[in-house]
Design an enzyme around this catalytic site. Structure first.
Site, short mmCIF file in Angstrom:
data_model
loop_
_atom_site.label_atom_id
_atom_site.label_comp_id
_atom_site.label_asym_id
_atom_site.label_seq_id
_atom_site.Cartn_x
_atom_site.Cartn_y
_atom_site.Cartn_z
N MET A 79 4.83 6.73 6.96
CA MET A 79 4.93 5.92 5.77
C MET A 79 3.57 5.75 5.12
O MET A 79 2.58 5.67 5.82
CB MET A 79 5.50 4.53 6.11
N CYS A 80 3.53 5.77 3.83
CA CYS A 80 2.41 5.22 3.07
C CYS A 80 1.20 6.14 2.89
O CYS A 80 0.86 6.94 3.74
CB CYS A 80 1.91 3.91 3.68
N THR A 81 0.56 5.93 1.76
CA THR A 81 -0.72 6.54 1.43
C THR A 81 -1.58 5.46 0.81
O THR A 81 -1.09 4.59 0.09
CB THR A 81 -0.54 7.70 0.43
#
Length: 331
Positions: free
Chosen positions: A1-3
């Site tokens: 998940m996620c950047t």
């Protein structure tokens, strides 16, 4: 998940952008938390205690954890998933805090990344993980910090030990693998050059390469509108289309929402994947004084409530959310 990425503009124009990728509704809401709030680490019979020195605006996960936010001094904290995380064995006696408070602790107590890193290196407490609500797995997270000077730090627990990467050059972070290996992978792509080709999948390593290339490629300017557009453009490029998930790799999921924090002007932008526009909170318009109480903007199921423009005046008073920890879970 996620950047997560940091845009370094001219004349102190620094913005931190992040995407939240998750396989289900993460039940996020926006909260403002004032100075002088008393907190406990939510772990053990004698948990850590502290008083918030700085007010902050944060986005929660399940309204039991701060997963993203900026304090009134311009420090930004972002929690992202890291499957390789291994936290220290807690003996029940050391000072400790639940992982739900890790980002909030930094926002409560520090103005700069350097101050936070110096404190963390003393390792006066341990972080204790807890189950993700409604799931049969423990939270596995790493923490990024950035401040108004453009300084950055990445904090990870690897093999039970705290590892910190500190420096202005650490602008980009995604998920697996650990940050040292992400840096090594990016060196390969630096030799190829992003104008030739870039990896296009939704894997964390590929998102890291794309975000790193584009955050360096966009113009470095002071103009707020241009800089904000560039930061949003890069984080959107590193996002995962809504509806996509990889069952065997839960950390590869749809982007649910994005934030951009303007450190210079104290503006916290929010963009839901289900809405066609962004909205924002201006920290100068918020009351962080002691005793002013918590306020919230309820975003609705899948962050689908409609908002536009400056919503600083739309946050409503409410009892603050309760951070989850072993102490809270067991009563």
């Amino acid at each position: 998940m996620c950047t997560r990425l940091v845009y370094l503009g001219e004349e102190g124009r620094v913005l931190t952008a992040r995407s939240m990728d998750w396989g289900e509704d993460i039940e996020s809401n926006i909260w403002t938390l004032p100075r002088d709030m008393e907190r406990t680490g939510q772990v053990g019979p004698t948990p850590m205690e502290w008083t918030a020195e700085y007010g902050s605006v944060v986005t929660t996960a399940y309204d039991i954890a701060t997963t993203d936010g900026m304090n009134e001094a311009g420090l930004v904290a972002n929690l992202l998933w890291l499957p390789e995380s291994e936290y220290p064995d807690w003996d029940g006696e050391e000072d400790a805090m639940a992982i739900s408070l890790w980002a909030q602790y930094m926002l409560d107590n520090f103005e700069t990344v350097s101050d936070a890193v110096e404190h963390a290196q003393q390792e006066e407490f341990v972080v204790v993980t807890e189950q993700v609500p409604g799931q049969d797995r423990l939270a596995a997270l790493h923490l990024s910090l950035s401040d108004a000077t453009g300084d950055s730090a990445i904090m990870e627990y690897v093999d039970g030990e705290l590892t910190i990467h500190h420096g202005r050059k650490y602008q980009v972070m995604t998920n697996s693998p650990t940050f040292d290996k992400q840096l090594a992978l990016s060196e390969y792509w630096n030799e190829i050059g992003g104008t030739v080709m870039l990896p296009g999948t939704n894997r964390p390593a590929d998102r890291f390469v794309r975000a790193r290339f584009y955050v360096d490629a966009v113009p470095s300017v002071e103009d707020r509108r241009t800089a904000t557009a560039s930061a949003f453009g890069v984080i959107r490029n590193a996002s995962v289309p809504y509806g996509i998930s990889t069952p065997d790799e839960p950390h590869i999921s749809s982007t649910r929402w994005r934030t951009v924090a303007d450190h210079k002007d104290g503006i916290y932008y929010f963009e839901s994947a289900l809405m066609p526009n962004a909205f924002w909170v201006e920290l100068d318009e918020l009351d962080f004084s002691a005793g002013s109480g918590a306020r919230t903007l309820q975003l609705g199921p899948n962050q689908s409530n409609a908002f536009a423009g400056d919503v600083s005046g739309q946050l409503e008073p409410r009892e603050p959310f309760a951070f989850l920890g072993p102490e809270a879970a067991t009563g």
